[in-house]
Scaffold this motif. Structure first.
Motif, PDB file in Angstrom:
ATOM      1  N   MET A   1       0.828  -1.205   0.000  1.00  0.00           N
ATOM      2  CA  MET A   1       0.000   0.000   0.000  1.00  0.00           C
ATOM      3  C   MET A   1       0.867   1.262   0.000  1.00  0.00           C
ATOM      4  SD  MET A   1      -3.271  -0.639   0.043  1.00  0.00           S
ATOM      5  CE  MET A   1      -4.423  -1.975   0.370  1.00  0.00           C
ATOM      6  N   ALA A   2       2.046   1.171   0.602  1.00  0.00           N
ATOM      7  CA  ALA A   2       2.916   2.340   0.743  1.00  0.00           C
ATOM      8  C   ALA A   2       3.852   2.534  -0.441  1.00  0.00           C
ATOM      9  CB  ALA A   2       3.735   2.221   2.020  1.00  0.00           C
ATOM     10  N   THR A   3       3.748   1.706  -1.466  1.00  0.00           N
ATOM     11  CA  THR A   3       4.667   1.788  -2.598  1.00  0.00           C
ATOM     12  C   THR A   3       4.727   3.204  -3.163  1.00  0.00           C
ATOM     13  OG1 THR A   3       4.361  -0.526  -3.195  1.00  0.00           O
ATOM     14  CG2 THR A   3       5.128   0.950  -4.927  1.00  0.00           C
ATOM     15  N   ASP A   4       5.955   3.701  -3.362  1.00  0.00           N
ATOM     16  CA  ASP A   4       6.243   5.051  -3.849  1.00  0.00           C
ATOM     17  C   ASP A   4       5.906   6.121  -2.829  1.00  0.00           C
ATOM     18  OD1 ASP A   4       7.179   4.063  -6.271  1.00  0.00           O
ATOM     19  OD2 ASP A   4       5.187   4.114  -7.180  1.00  0.00           O
ATOM     20  N   GLY A   5       5.567   5.721  -1.618  1.00  0.00           N
ATOM     21  CA  GLY A   5       5.285   6.676  -0.564  1.00  0.00           C
ATOM     22  C   GLY A   5       6.115   6.387   0.667  1.00  0.00           C
ATOM     23  N   THR A   6       5.476   6.455   1.835  1.00  0.00           N
ATOM     24  CA  THR A   6       6.164   6.270   3.106  1.00  0.00           C
ATOM     25  C   THR A   6       5.402   5.296   3.976  1.00  0.00           C
ATOM     26  OG1 THR A   6       7.017   8.542   3.073  1.00  0.00           O
ATOM     27  CG2 THR A   6       6.955   7.442   5.212  1.00  0.00           C
ATOM     28  N   ILE A   7       6.130   4.372   4.612  1.00  0.00           N
ATOM     29  CA  ILE A   7       5.525   3.528   5.635  1.00  0.00           C
ATOM     30  C   ILE A   7       6.204   3.861   6.954  1.00  0.00           C
ATOM     31  CG2 ILE A   7       7.069   1.568   5.114  1.00  0.00           C
ATOM     32  CD1 ILE A   7       4.644  -0.250   5.948  1.00  0.00           C
ATOM     33  N   PHE A   8       5.398   4.191   7.954  1.00  0.00           N
ATOM     34  CA  PHE A   8       5.893   4.616   9.261  1.00  0.00           C
ATOM     35  C   PHE A   8       5.648   3.497  10.266  1.00  0.00           C
ATOM     36  CE2 PHE A   8       4.883   7.398  13.155  1.00  0.00           C
ATOM     37  CZ  PHE A   8       6.195   7.332  13.607  1.00  0.00           C
ATOM     38  N   LEU A   9       6.714   2.815  10.673  1.00  0.00           N
ATOM     39  CA  LEU A   9       6.628   1.700  11.612  1.00  0.00           C
ATOM     40  C   LEU A   9       6.808   2.237  13.031  1.00  0.00           C
ATOM     41  CD1 LEU A   9       8.780  -0.894   9.634  1.00  0.00           C
ATOM     42  CD2 LEU A   9       6.285  -0.674   9.660  1.00  0.00           C
ATOM     43  N   ASP A  10       5.696   2.651  13.625  1.00  0.00           N
ATOM     44  CA  ASP A  10       5.718   3.224  14.967  1.00  0.00           C
ATOM     45  C   ASP A  10       5.842   2.104  16.002  1.00  0.00           C
ATOM     46  OD1 ASP A  10       5.662   5.179  16.846  1.00  0.00           O
ATOM     47  OD2 ASP A  10       3.561   5.741  16.565  1.00  0.00           O
ATOM     48  N   GLU A  11       6.476   2.388  17.121  1.00  0.00           N
ATOM     49  CA  GLU A  11       6.679   1.402  18.196  1.00  0.00           C
ATOM     50  C   GLU A  11       7.374   0.143  17.647  1.00  0.00           C
ATOM     51  OE1 GLU A  11       6.176   2.267  21.131  1.00  0.00           O
ATOM     52  OE2 GLU A  11       4.588   3.762  21.180  1.00  0.00           O
ATOM     53  N   ILE A  12       8.442   0.343  16.860  1.00  0.00           N
ATOM     54  CA  ILE A  12       9.138  -0.780  16.234  1.00  0.00           C
ATOM     55  C   ILE A  12       9.711  -1.729  17.272  1.00  0.00           C
ATOM     56  CG2 ILE A  12      11.341   0.444  16.084  1.00  0.00           C
ATOM     57  CD1 ILE A  12       9.946  -1.950  13.432  1.00  0.00           C
ATOM     58  N   GLY A  13      10.005  -1.232  18.459  1.00  0.00           N
ATOM     59  CA  GLY A  13      10.558  -2.081  19.511  1.00  0.00           C
ATOM     60  C   GLY A  13       9.608  -3.151  19.989  1.00  0.00           C
ATOM     61  N   GLU A  14       8.303  -3.001  19.689  1.00  0.00           N
ATOM     62  CA  GLU A  14       7.303  -3.979  20.108  1.00  0.00           C
ATOM     63  C   GLU A  14       7.051  -5.054  19.059  1.00  0.00           C
ATOM     64  OE1 GLU A  14       6.076  -4.091  23.115  1.00  0.00           O
ATOM     65  OE2 GLU A  14       7.195  -2.288  23.660  1.00  0.00           O
TER      66      GLU A  14
END
Length: 476
Positions: A247-260
């Motif tokens: 879905m994020a192709t050519d855009g941005t994916i924001f992986l919040d709380e990556i530590g979890e």
């Protein structure tokens, strides 16, 4: 493959059209009337509806109106003869996408069906982007606000990174660029991620920004959510679905709380970042993806690596560019800048005239330790703007316990007995609540923060009836 509902009373024509659709790789559900079509539509998933306009009983217009009123967002095509083109135009006003003239051309039928399905995918993707964007929590009232040196350094770094283009995937896989934003909960990590996306020089405003809260996704579904799945990959996988990375192709994916993120999934994420490709759950084909990857955490990832609860190779891959956000207590006059900006915004939202803080209220804001940082500040200002009966906010308008007051000596805890007695149970409830707020409703992280077993933390949540708070804080 798509599932197409074909409504046509001429059996020979229905057989011919259904055969063409099946040869093109689609599943075809057949009906001879509007009533039969609506019965099938209500019982099974449908991607596209192809209907004749002249049908026994109700006509095709009634079918189109009914399915659109049910909220169907898929494609609708109508078949018509030369003498009923005006009716086809009426059908398009009711929600049909295109019409096909009889006798049908196999080539034209195939082309229009594929074109409509592809357009439907794009529109569904856009709707998902809008839904994810609307659900994503903004950490401050409106964009990056602040003049503190450390904050400005973070903004400068973000805008410099925004000039770096995404790798072009031409002849082979390309590693996805990564940015790691670190800082306490509520400092504005999500704001900086959106700022990077908004000012990036290699895209326009229509490109997707997909916000993924790794702590909020169920552990058994996070892989399918991120990477997608094929039909039949698991019990409820009734159709293939692209994941959030696609879905994020050519855009941005924001992986919040990556530590979890679960340890077992971290290796799969690493492969995607390094190869620029992914494989859907239950699939065998490698799919190329191209998106800017921004990760954020409030945890000490190097310590997690040493504890072997976070993969070292993934940390080093994410750590290509790191932006550290200072806590609000270290940003000096930014406390008041943010508070005033938030107050102006909420005054407009609530239809209040221009509002301001009294000097005493500003001193109170400066004195708060604000463990929830910018998020806590904004919530406190929102409540004050909503509940205050005057245009000037006084200390009494600010939420009680809106952050522990700072102290220069002792344990750091301050109890105001002028307000009444203070029990051990009340102190424990406040401790649990503030830990939950600090971790955005992450029960496991909150338990670690106050050195409590997770089961004990859940018992406290039950005892103090904090379920709604946890749900509110953890909802993206």
């Amino acid at each position: 493959m798509a599932t197409i509902l074909l409504v046509e009373d001429d059996q020979d024509l229905r057989f011919s059209v259904a055969t063409t659709l099946k040869r093109a790789g689609h599943a075809c559900l057949e009906a001879g009337s509007v009533a039969q079509g609506l019965e099938i539509f209500g019982a099974q998933h449908v991607d596209l509806v192809l209907t004749d306009l002249r049908l026994p009983g109700d006509d095709g217009l009634a079918l189109i109106k009914a399915i659109r009123e049910e909220g169907f967002t898929g494609g609708v095509l109508v078949m018509t003869s030369d003498d009923s083109v005006s009716t086809a135009v009426e059908a398009m006003k009711l929600g049909a996408d295109e019409y096909l003239l009889k006798p049908l051309s196999v080539a034209e039928l195939t082309l229009v069906v594929e074109r409509t399905l592809e357009r439907g995918k794009r529109e569904a993707k856009l709707r998902l982007h809008e839904r994810l964007a609307s659900q994503a929590r903004d950490d401050v009232a409106s964009g990056p606000v602040g003049e503190a040196n450390a904050w400005q350094a973070a903004i400068t770094m973000i805008r410099r990174l925004a000039t770096l283009p995404l790798p072009k995937v031409v002849d082979g896989p390309a590693a996805l660029p990564t940015v790691l934003i670190t800082g306490e909960t509520g400092t504005g990590k999500g704001v900086l991620a959106r700022e990077l996306h908004a000012v990036a020089t290699d895209r326009d405003a229509s490109q997707p920004f997909v916000h993924v809260n790794c702590a909020a996704l169920p552990a058994n579904l996070i892989e399918a959510e991120l990477f997608g799945h094929e039909r039949g990959a698991f019990t409820d996988a009734k159709e293939a679905r692209e994941g959030l990375f696609e879905m994020a192709t050519d855009g941005t994916i924001f992986l919040d709380e990556i530590g979890e993120m679960p340890l077992e999934l971290q290796s799969k994420l690493l492969l995607v970042l390094e190869a620029g490709t992914l494989r859907r759950v239950g699939g065998t084909r490698e799919r190329r993806v191209s998106a800017r990857v921004i990760a954020a955490t409030n945890q000490d990832l190097p310590a997690r690596v040493r504890e072997k609860s976070f993969r070292g190779d993934l940390f080093y891959r994410l750590n290509t560019f790191t932006v550290e956000i200072p806590p609000l207590r270290d940003r000096g006059e930014d406390v008041l800048l943010i508070a005033r900006s938030a107050l102006a915004k909420f005054a407009r939202q609530f239809g209040r005239s221009e509002m301001e803080f009294s000097e005493a209220a500003e001193r109170a804001l400066r004195s708060y330790a604000l463990p929830g940082n910018v998020r806590e500040m904004v919530i406190a200002v929102q409540q004050a703007a909503l509940l205050s009966q005057n245009e000037t906010i006084e200390p009494r308008d600010l939420p009680r316990g809106g952050g522990a007051q700072r102290t220069e000596a002792g344990s750091g805890l301050v109890f105001d007995f002028d307000r009444g007695p203070c029990t051990a149970e009340a102190v424990e409830r406040e401790l649990v609540e503030q830990a939950l707020r600090h971790t955005a409703g992450n029960v496991a992280a909150a338990a670690r923060l106050i050195d409590m077993q997770r089961s004990s933390m859940r018992n406290r949540i039950e005892r103090y009836e904090l379920h709604d708070l946890v749900r509110e804080l953890s909802t993206p």
